[in-house]
Design a protein around this motif. Structure first.
Motif, PDB file in Angstrom:
ATOM      1  N   LYS A  89      55.240  94.993  90.566  1.00 21.70           N
ATOM      2  CA  LYS A  89      56.038  96.208  90.787  1.00 21.70           C
ATOM      3  C   LYS A  89      55.400  97.418  90.094  1.00 21.70           C
ATOM      4  CE  LYS A  89      59.548  96.663  92.546  1.00 21.70           C
ATOM      5  NZ  LYS A  89      59.917  97.000  93.974  1.00 21.70           N
TER       6      LYS A  89
ATOM      7  N   THR B 256      61.437  89.485  94.572  1.00 20.08           N
ATOM      8  CA  THR B 256      62.172  90.108  93.461  1.00 20.08           C
ATOM      9  C   THR B 256      62.556  89.183  92.308  1.00 20.08           C
ATOM     10  OG1 THR B 256      64.313  89.695  94.528  1.00 20.08           O
ATOM     11  CG2 THR B 256      63.208  91.797  95.037  1.00 20.08           C
TER      12      THR B 256
ATOM     13  N   TYR C 141      56.065  89.298  88.465  1.00 18.87           N
ATOM     14  CA  TYR C 141      56.912  90.194  89.274  1.00 18.87           C
ATOM     15  C   TYR C 141      56.773  91.627  88.773  1.00 18.87           C
ATOM     16  CZ  TYR C 141      61.101  92.893  90.346  1.00 18.87           C
ATOM     17  OH  TYR C 141      61.953  93.913  90.700  1.00 18.87           O
TER      18      TYR C 141
ATOM     19  N   ASP D 177      62.769  94.347 108.026  1.00 20.89           N
ATOM     20  CA  ASP D 177      62.903  93.244 107.060  1.00 20.89           C
ATOM     21  C   ASP D 177      62.274  91.982 107.644  1.00 20.89           C
ATOM     22  OD1 ASP D 177      65.130  92.774 104.482  1.00 20.89           O
ATOM     23  OD2 ASP D 177      64.149  91.027 105.416  1.00 20.89           O
TER      24      ASP D 177
HETATM   25  P1  NAD Z   1      66.304  90.870  97.419  1.00 24.07           P
HETATM   26  O1  NAD Z   1      65.370  89.781  97.013  1.00 24.07           O
HETATM   27  O2  NAD Z   1      67.756  90.598  97.483  1.00 24.07           O
HETATM   28  O3  NAD Z   1      65.875  91.430  98.858  1.00 24.07           O
HETATM   29  C1  NAD Z   1      64.544  91.689  99.194  1.00 24.07           C
HETATM   30  C2  NAD Z   1      64.496  91.951 100.700  1.00 24.07           C
HETATM   31  O4  NAD Z   1      63.144  92.269 101.057  1.00 24.07           O
HETATM   32  C3  NAD Z   1      64.919  90.751 101.548  1.00 24.07           C
HETATM   33  O5  NAD Z   1      65.766  91.169 102.598  1.00 24.07           O
HETATM   34  C4  NAD Z   1      63.605  90.228 102.090  1.00 24.07           C
HETATM   35  O6  NAD Z   1      63.739  89.564 103.357  1.00 24.07           O
HETATM   36  C5  NAD Z   1      62.801  91.511 102.221  1.00 24.07           C
HETATM   37  N1  NAD Z   1      61.348  91.273 102.209  1.00 24.07           N
HETATM   38  C6  NAD Z   1      60.644  90.534 101.324  1.00 24.07           C
HETATM   39  N2  NAD Z   1      59.338  90.537 101.646  1.00 24.07           N
HETATM   40  C7  NAD Z   1      59.215  91.321 102.749  1.00 24.07           C
HETATM   41  C8  NAD Z   1      58.121  91.733 103.541  1.00 24.07           C
HETATM   42  N3  NAD Z   1      56.874  91.309 103.278  1.00 24.07           N
HETATM   43  N4  NAD Z   1      58.349  92.555 104.587  1.00 24.07           N
HETATM   44  C9  NAD Z   1      59.607  92.966 104.884  1.00 24.07           C
HETATM   45  N5  NAD Z   1      60.694  92.595 104.177  1.00 24.07           N
HETATM   46  C10 NAD Z   1      60.499  91.795 103.120  1.00 24.07           C
HETATM   47  O7  NAD Z   1      65.979  92.084  96.465  1.00 24.07           O
HETATM   48  P2  NAD Z   1      66.933  93.156  95.738  1.00 24.07           P
HETATM   49  O8  NAD Z   1      67.447  92.563  94.488  1.00 24.07           O
HETATM   50  O9  NAD Z   1      67.852  93.725  96.726  1.00 24.07           O
HETATM   51  O10 NAD Z   1      65.833  94.253  95.315  1.00 24.07           O
HETATM   52  C11 NAD Z   1      65.487  95.293  96.221  1.00 24.07           C
HETATM   53  C12 NAD Z   1      64.474  96.209  95.538  1.00 24.07           C
HETATM   54  O11 NAD Z   1      65.032  96.747  94.359  1.00 24.07           O
HETATM   55  C13 NAD Z   1      63.189  95.499  95.119  1.00 24.07           C
HETATM   56  O12 NAD Z   1      62.105  96.381  95.341  1.00 24.07           O
HETATM   57  C14 NAD Z   1      63.379  95.257  93.625  1.00 24.07           C
HETATM   58  O13 NAD Z   1      62.141  95.204  92.959  1.00 24.07           O
HETATM   59  C15 NAD Z   1      64.178  96.478  93.247  1.00 24.07           C
HETATM   60  N6  NAD Z   1      65.052  96.338  92.070  1.00 24.07           N
HETATM   61  C16 NAD Z   1      65.956  95.330  92.009  1.00 24.07           C
HETATM   62  C17 NAD Z   1      66.839  95.245  90.925  1.00 24.07           C
HETATM   63  C18 NAD Z   1      67.873  94.156  90.825  1.00 24.07           C
HETATM   64  O14 NAD Z   1      68.526  94.054  89.795  1.00 24.07           O
HETATM   65  N7  NAD Z   1      68.077  93.336  91.835  1.00 24.07           N
HETATM   66  C19 NAD Z   1      66.759  96.198  89.902  1.00 24.07           C
HETATM   67  C20 NAD Z   1      65.794  97.212  89.986  1.00 24.07           C
HETATM   68  C21 NAD Z   1      64.959  97.284  91.093  1.00 24.07           C
END
Ligand code: NAD
Ligand code: DAU
Length: 339
Positions: A153, A84, A149, A34
């Motif tokens: 994705k 995200t 975004y 991360d």
């Molecule tokens: P979040 O924003 O809470 O966490 C993202 C994490 O990725 C963070 O810890 C950040 O430090 C890390 N990160 C960002 N850029 C980085 C990089 N270049 N290298 C390494 N680490 C990096 O996101 P989330 O809500 O937990 O979402 C996680 C995944 O699930 C994402 O791929 C998102 O698209 C997907 N998703 C989220 C939801 C939702 O409702 N939150 C729904 C469907 C899919």
């Protein structure tokens, strides 16, 4: 030991997954990679930080020097890392392309040379389908992303698929609906509204408040990913949805009711540009593998309200002391005209 690489494991869903998987799979060694952006928080991993079955690596998925050796040492990769937040992508899209698209490309290139790799789970999103006025999205539907975004994705989702089709990288793709639960960064609507309500600050509801999201408890999402790891078919896509379609205005009423706060805290504000009206997923394909959501929305929402109420020390420093968050909040909401 099975070596599992989790990217983005310090974020909301990633950290819930790491904690859950660490407790559930005693034969997994999990490495979290991360970058610790604003959304990544080491305190989310406190419970596993000293475990001999967990290693934390601070690094960027787009940096092959750090990421490639970790991918090449893995049996399973679960790739959560991404920018995200839709509103941030509307303010500035560059980081979304760099991380969500190029970062995914770097991991996939490394996966081509990973001798033991048996699963590469690309965590995608229901937003890639675009707005769904009626019915439910099935995995074979056309992708119609409508904001930077979701377009990033969608690019990563199809790039991952192409590495299966072209190079036989063992990719499976999951598309989940809106997650909620503990440790979600307080920019997203549920934690933002709960923490604003605690402070008696207005809840900025976009547009007419009639947009619909399908809410999935993060624990159900983690179990869904686990089922896909065990039983999914490479090259396939699996929707993961909670089956809880709620209009934003009703969600806001429920949060305020649960918290005993007045409905007058609702502040209608100008809409999000390109605001998708509705998401809804058909999850029969994953249900066919033995998964079903288990957390009723009312109970999950009440538990989430309790978590934020009990964990003020987690979110208060972000909202009150973090200059970057305050700048984001001012840019996003400061001059937002009334809807
Ligand atoms: P979040 O924003 O809470 O966490 C993202 C994490 O990725 C963070 O810890 C950040 O430090 C890390 N990160 C960002 N850029 C980085 C990089 N270049 N290298 C390494 N680490 C990096 O996101 P989330 O809500 O937990 O979402 C996680 C995944 O699930 C994402 O791929 C998102 O698209 C997907 N998703 C989220 C939801 C939702 O409702 N939150 C729904 C469907 C899919
Ligand atoms: O659908 C899955 C997606 O859900 C994920 O892929 C994204 O990473 C995640 O951020 C989430 O996207 P949304 O844009 O749906 O989530 P957000 O919490 O930002 O907004 C949820 C709804 O609430 C949406 O219709 C916009 C509205 N909203 C949001 C905020 C932040 C408001 O009315 N006011 C707000 O201040």
């Amino acid at each position: 030991m099975i070596t599992v690489l989790v990217t983005g494991g310090a974020g909301f869903i990633g950290s819930n997954f790491v904690r859950w998987a660490h407790d559930t799979h005693q034969d997994w060694h999990i490495t979290t990679l991360d970058k610790l952006t604003y959304a990544g928080r080491l305190e989310n991993l406190e419970a596993v930080m000293h475990s001999p079955r967990h290693t934390f690596v601070k690094g960027d998925i787009a940096d092959a020097a750090v990421a490639a050796p970790l991918v090449q040492d893995a049996d399973i990769v679960v790739h959560f890392a991404a920018e995200t937040h839709v509103d941030r992508s509307i303010q500035s899209a560059a980081d979304f392309l760099t991380t969500d698209v190029i970062g995914t490309f770097v991991l996939l290139e490394a996966a081509r040379q990973a001798p033991r790799l048996r699963r590469f789970v690309q965590i995608s999103t229901d937003e890639v389908y675009g707005s769904v006025p009626t019915g439910h999205s099935v995995e074979t539907d056309e992708l119609r992303p409508r904001n930077p975004y979701s377009a990033s994705k969608a690019g990563a989702d199809r790039l991952a698929y192409s590495y299966w089709a072209t190079y036989n990288v063992p990719v499976v793709i999951t598309r989940a609906s809106n997650n909620y639960g503990p440790n979600q960064f307080p920019e997203k609507v549920i934690p933002l509204f709960i923490t604003n309500a605690i402070d008696g600050v207005p809840l900025p509801l976009y547009g007419d408040g009639l947009n619909v999201r399908d809410w999935l408890h993060v624990d159900d999402h983690c179990r869904g990913i686990d089922v896909v790891i065990d039983h999914g078919v490479n090259g396939e896509v699996y929707n993961i949805g909670g089956g809880n379609e709620v209009k934003n205005v009703d969600l806001t009423h429920r949060i305020l009711e649960l918290m005993g706060r007045p409905q007058t805290l609702i502040r209608p504000v100008a809409d999000r540009p390109g605001h998708d009206r509705r998401y809804a997923l058909d999850t029969r394909k994953l249900q066919g593998l033995g998964w079903a959501p288990t957390v009723p929305f009312d109970a999950g929402l009440a538990a989430t309200v309790r978590w934020y109420t009990d964990h003020e020390s987690w979110w208060r420093p972000i909202k009150d002391q973090d200059a970057a968050f305050k700048a984001y909040y001012a840019a996003q909401y400061g001059n937002r005209a009334k809807a």
